[in-house]
Design an enzyme around this catalytic site. Structure first.
Site, mmCIF file in Angstrom:
data_model
loop_
_atom_site.group_PDB
_atom_site.id
_atom_site.type_symbol
_atom_site.label_atom_id
_atom_site.label_comp_id
_atom_site.label_asym_id
_atom_site.label_seq_id
_atom_site.Cartn_x
_atom_site.Cartn_y
_atom_site.Cartn_z
ATOM 1 N N CYS A 81 74.656 52.337 62.917
ATOM 2 C CA CYS A 81 73.487 53.179 63.190
ATOM 3 C C CYS A 81 73.917 54.638 63.352
ATOM 4 O O CYS A 81 74.464 55.216 62.424
ATOM 5 C CB CYS A 81 72.710 52.652 64.385
ATOM 6 N N HIS A 191 71.439 47.517 62.091
ATOM 7 C CA HIS A 191 72.177 46.923 63.206
ATOM 8 C C HIS A 191 72.585 45.484 62.863
ATOM 9 O O HIS A 191 71.754 44.579 62.948
ATOM 10 C CB HIS A 191 71.307 46.893 64.465
ATOM 11 N N GLU A 193 74.320 43.565 64.680
ATOM 12 C CA GLU A 193 74.247 42.784 65.925
ATOM 13 C C GLU A 193 72.823 42.355 66.255
ATOM 14 O O GLU A 193 72.617 41.510 67.126
ATOM 15 C CB GLU A 193 74.860 43.582 67.077
#
Length: 211
Positions: A81, A191, A193
């Protein structure tokens, strides 16, 4: 087991990144310690919020020096990001221009789309031969949340070295860089994650590159 440091410079979803990397089998430490960041098999640079604030935090822990020294030695770095955005030369937010790490030429600027921020799931146009996206179908969706991005790739790819692999995404008719693979330096605007199984697969691909 690969040893990974998530760089703590006061910005980013540190614990989310830590958990996601642990999920795929990495030995993870969240720290701003200079030596640990240099010696780890892999370094993750997350980032959330304003470009200038992230750069201020990064400079405070000498993050740019850490990234530069790792790359000089061919040691893997993954930006996520704003952690990807700060790898470019500059960022412009609210008319204020801030210097980035300068690993790639280019400007981070506000997306030219009817609705900003770009928030939610989106597909990515991946380059041929990508190791980052290996094994992931073309229609795979990843989770984005950002108002700014790199809308023009400015690096001259005509030299003798292997050109970086650049992935693109589109929001509201505006295209922007979604990911880059450039030797030991990889980065994603989305992202991993927060991208479920697809994000886990992508992180596994990155872990395979670690020494």
């Amino acid at each position: 087991m690969a040893r990974v440091v998530v760089l703590d410079y006061g910005s980013g979803n540190l614990r989310s990144a830590e958990r996601a990397l642990q999920r795929v089998g990495a030995d993870v430490e969240v720290t701003s310690d200079h030596r640990a960041a240099l010696e780890a098999d892999g370094l993750v640079v997350p980032g959330v919020g304003a470009y200038a604030a992230c750069m201020a935090g990064l400079n405070e822990v000498k993050g740019g020096v850490i990234i530069g020294r790792r790359l000089a030695g061919g040691r893997p770095v993954l930006g996520i990001c704003v952690g990807m955005q700060i790898l470019f030369e500059r960022g412009i937010e609210h008319g204020v221009e801030s210097d980035g790490c300068g690993e790639w030429p280019g400007t981070v600027e506000r997306l030219d789309a009817p609705i900003v921020p770009h928030m939610g799931w989106n597909t990515v146009r991946t380059p041929e031969g990508s190791a980052l996206f290996a094994g992931l179908p073309a229609d795979t969706r990843y989770y984005f949340v950002h108002s700014y991005g790199v809308r023009k790739w400015e690096l001259d790819d005509t030299g003798p070295l292997r050109a970086p692999l650049v992935a693109w995404a589109e929001h509201g008719g505006d295209e922007f860089v979604a990911a880059v693979e450039n030797g030991p330096l990889w980065a994603t605007q989305f992202h991993p994650e927060k991208s479920g199984d697809a994000g886990a697969h992508l992180l596994e691909n990155w872990l395979r590159t670690l020494n």
